[in-house]
Design a protein around this motif. Structure first.
Motif, PDB file in Angstrom:
ATOM      1  N   LEU A  88       0.715  -1.307  -0.005  1.00 42.81           N
ATOM      2  CA  LEU A  88       0.132  -0.075   0.056  1.00 42.81           C
ATOM      3  C   LEU A  88       0.823   1.363   0.076  1.00 42.81           C
ATOM      4  O   LEU A  88       0.451   2.248  -0.733  1.00 42.81           O
ATOM      5  CB  LEU A  88      -1.005  -0.103   1.191  1.00 42.81           C
ATOM      6  CG  LEU A  88      -1.931   1.074   1.245  1.00 42.81           C
ATOM      7  CD1 LEU A  88      -2.910   1.016  -0.068  1.00 42.81           C
ATOM      8  CD2 LEU A  88      -2.933   0.951   2.504  1.00 42.81           C
ATOM      9  N   PRO A  89       1.896   1.082   0.678  1.00 45.85           N
ATOM     10  CA  PRO A  89       2.730   2.705   0.762  1.00 45.85           C
ATOM     11  C   PRO A  89       3.182   2.898  -0.702  1.00 45.85           C
ATOM     12  O   PRO A  89       3.368   3.994  -1.284  1.00 45.85           O
ATOM     13  CB  PRO A  89       3.948   2.212   1.588  1.00 45.85           C
ATOM     14  CG  PRO A  89       3.416   1.385   2.562  1.00 45.85           C
ATOM     15  CD  PRO A  89       2.635   0.423   1.724  1.00 45.85           C
ATOM     16  N   SER A  96       7.695   4.256   3.345  1.00 48.72           N
ATOM     17  CA  SER A  96       7.506   3.651   4.687  1.00 48.72           C
ATOM     18  C   SER A  96       8.954   3.237   5.403  1.00 48.72           C
ATOM     19  O   SER A  96       8.907   2.453   6.312  1.00 48.72           O
ATOM     20  CB  SER A  96       6.787   2.127   4.422  1.00 48.72           C
ATOM     21  OG  SER A  96       7.683   1.375   3.510  1.00 48.72           O
ATOM     22  N   MET A 178       3.642   8.651   5.843  1.00 51.41           N
ATOM     23  CA  MET A 178       2.601   7.690   5.838  1.00 51.41           C
ATOM     24  C   MET A 178       1.308   8.113   6.146  1.00 51.41           C
ATOM     25  O   MET A 178       0.373   7.331   6.512  1.00 51.41           O
ATOM     26  CB  MET A 178       2.833   6.269   6.297  1.00 51.41           C
ATOM     27  CG  MET A 178       4.148   5.580   5.692  1.00 51.41           C
ATOM     28  SD  MET A 178       4.779   4.115   6.590  1.00 51.41           S
ATOM     29  CE  MET A 178       3.349   3.120   6.223  1.00 51.41           C
ATOM     30  N   TYR A 181      -1.524   6.211   4.312  1.00 54.26           N
ATOM     31  CA  TYR A 181      -1.691   5.065   4.510  1.00 54.26           C
ATOM     32  C   TYR A 181      -2.600   4.479   5.980  1.00 54.26           C
ATOM     33  O   TYR A 181      -3.593   3.579   5.988  1.00 54.26           O
ATOM     34  CB  TYR A 181      -0.340   4.338   4.799  1.00 54.26           C
ATOM     35  CG  TYR A 181       0.021   2.869   5.263  1.00 54.26           C
ATOM     36  CD1 TYR A 181       0.105   2.110   4.267  1.00 54.26           C
ATOM     37  CD2 TYR A 181       0.078   2.457   6.438  1.00 54.26           C
ATOM     38  CE1 TYR A 181       0.146   0.519   4.724  1.00 54.26           C
ATOM     39  CE2 TYR A 181      -0.006   1.531   6.677  1.00 54.26           C
ATOM     40  CZ  TYR A 181       0.269   0.246   5.727  1.00 54.26           C
ATOM     41  OH  TYR A 181       0.411  -1.026   6.226  1.00 54.26           O
TER      42      TYR A 181
END
Length: 213
Positions: A88-89, A96, A178, A181
């Motif tokens: 996802l990052p 991340s 992040m 995220y």
């Protein structure tokens, strides 16, 4: 308990248990931390992996190809969830490296690995890492202020859930690198105040709904 006291000062940081952290989160949010996180994640995995595949094939997110290739080696449910969470990052174009770090049991010392980590996760694996993420995780540890406060977590999904819970319970701001995220985890995976998500996460959620149709 007063979990906020865990981070009063570096000298006073102490270990907590999964049960303590979960109980404090439940007191604040009235949701079960781990069950809500895993249930929400399970429902999203197929659509997110499809979304990653499209992005990787288009060349927009080349690094996602290496994440997805791990699933060709071991296509387990745990690895699918790890691929979603660790990819996802990259999909969000966020960094991340200061928050999620891989830890070779025979590599650098913990002090070196935790250097600069205000809040984050160590994912322990055996031997050199040849893939985007370890397919065989032996330990996951939660770090606050360069100190391990919770360890022996069984997998990446549990570790990320506890990381989100710690940030929430300690009333910390999401790490700048992040922020989307963790907003995704909060608003979409955990479904906590989903109507308050940013335009970017709102758009991502709508895109994911199309994959699930």
């Amino acid at each position: 308990m007063m979990l906020l006291r865990v981070i009063v000062s570096p000298q006073e940081i102490r270990r907590v248990t999964l049960q303590e952290l979960s109980a404090e989160f439940s007191r604040i949010v009235t949701k079960d931390l781990l069950d809500s996180f895993l249930d929400g994640l399970d429902a999203l995995v197929p659509g997110v992996l499809q979304m990653y595949g499209e992005a990787a094939a288009s060349g927009r997110r080349v690094r996602l190809s290496s994440v997805l290739s791990c699933l060709h080696k071991e296509d387990t449910n745990q690895n699918k969830k790890a691929a979603v969470l660790l990819g996802l990052p990259c999909y969000l174009a966020e960094d991340s490296s200061d928050i999620i770090r891989m830890c070779d049991a025979h590599g650098e010392t913990l002090d070196v690995l935790m250097s600069g980590m205000q809040v984050g996760l160590l994912i322990g694996h055996e031997g050199p890492l040849h893939d985007a993420f370890p397919l065989d995780v032996f330990n996951v540890a939660l770090v606050v202020e360069e100190k391990i406060i919770l360890h022996d977590l069984r997998d990446v999904s549990t570790g990320i859930a506890m990381l989100l819970g710690a940030i929430y319970c300690l009333n910390l701001e999401y790490p700048r690198n992040m922020k989307y995220y963790f907003e995704f985890l909060q608003r979409v995976v955990m479904n906590i105040k989903p109507d308050q998500c940013s335009a970017r996460i709102h758009g991502l959620r709508n895109k994911m709904l199309r994959y699930r149709m």
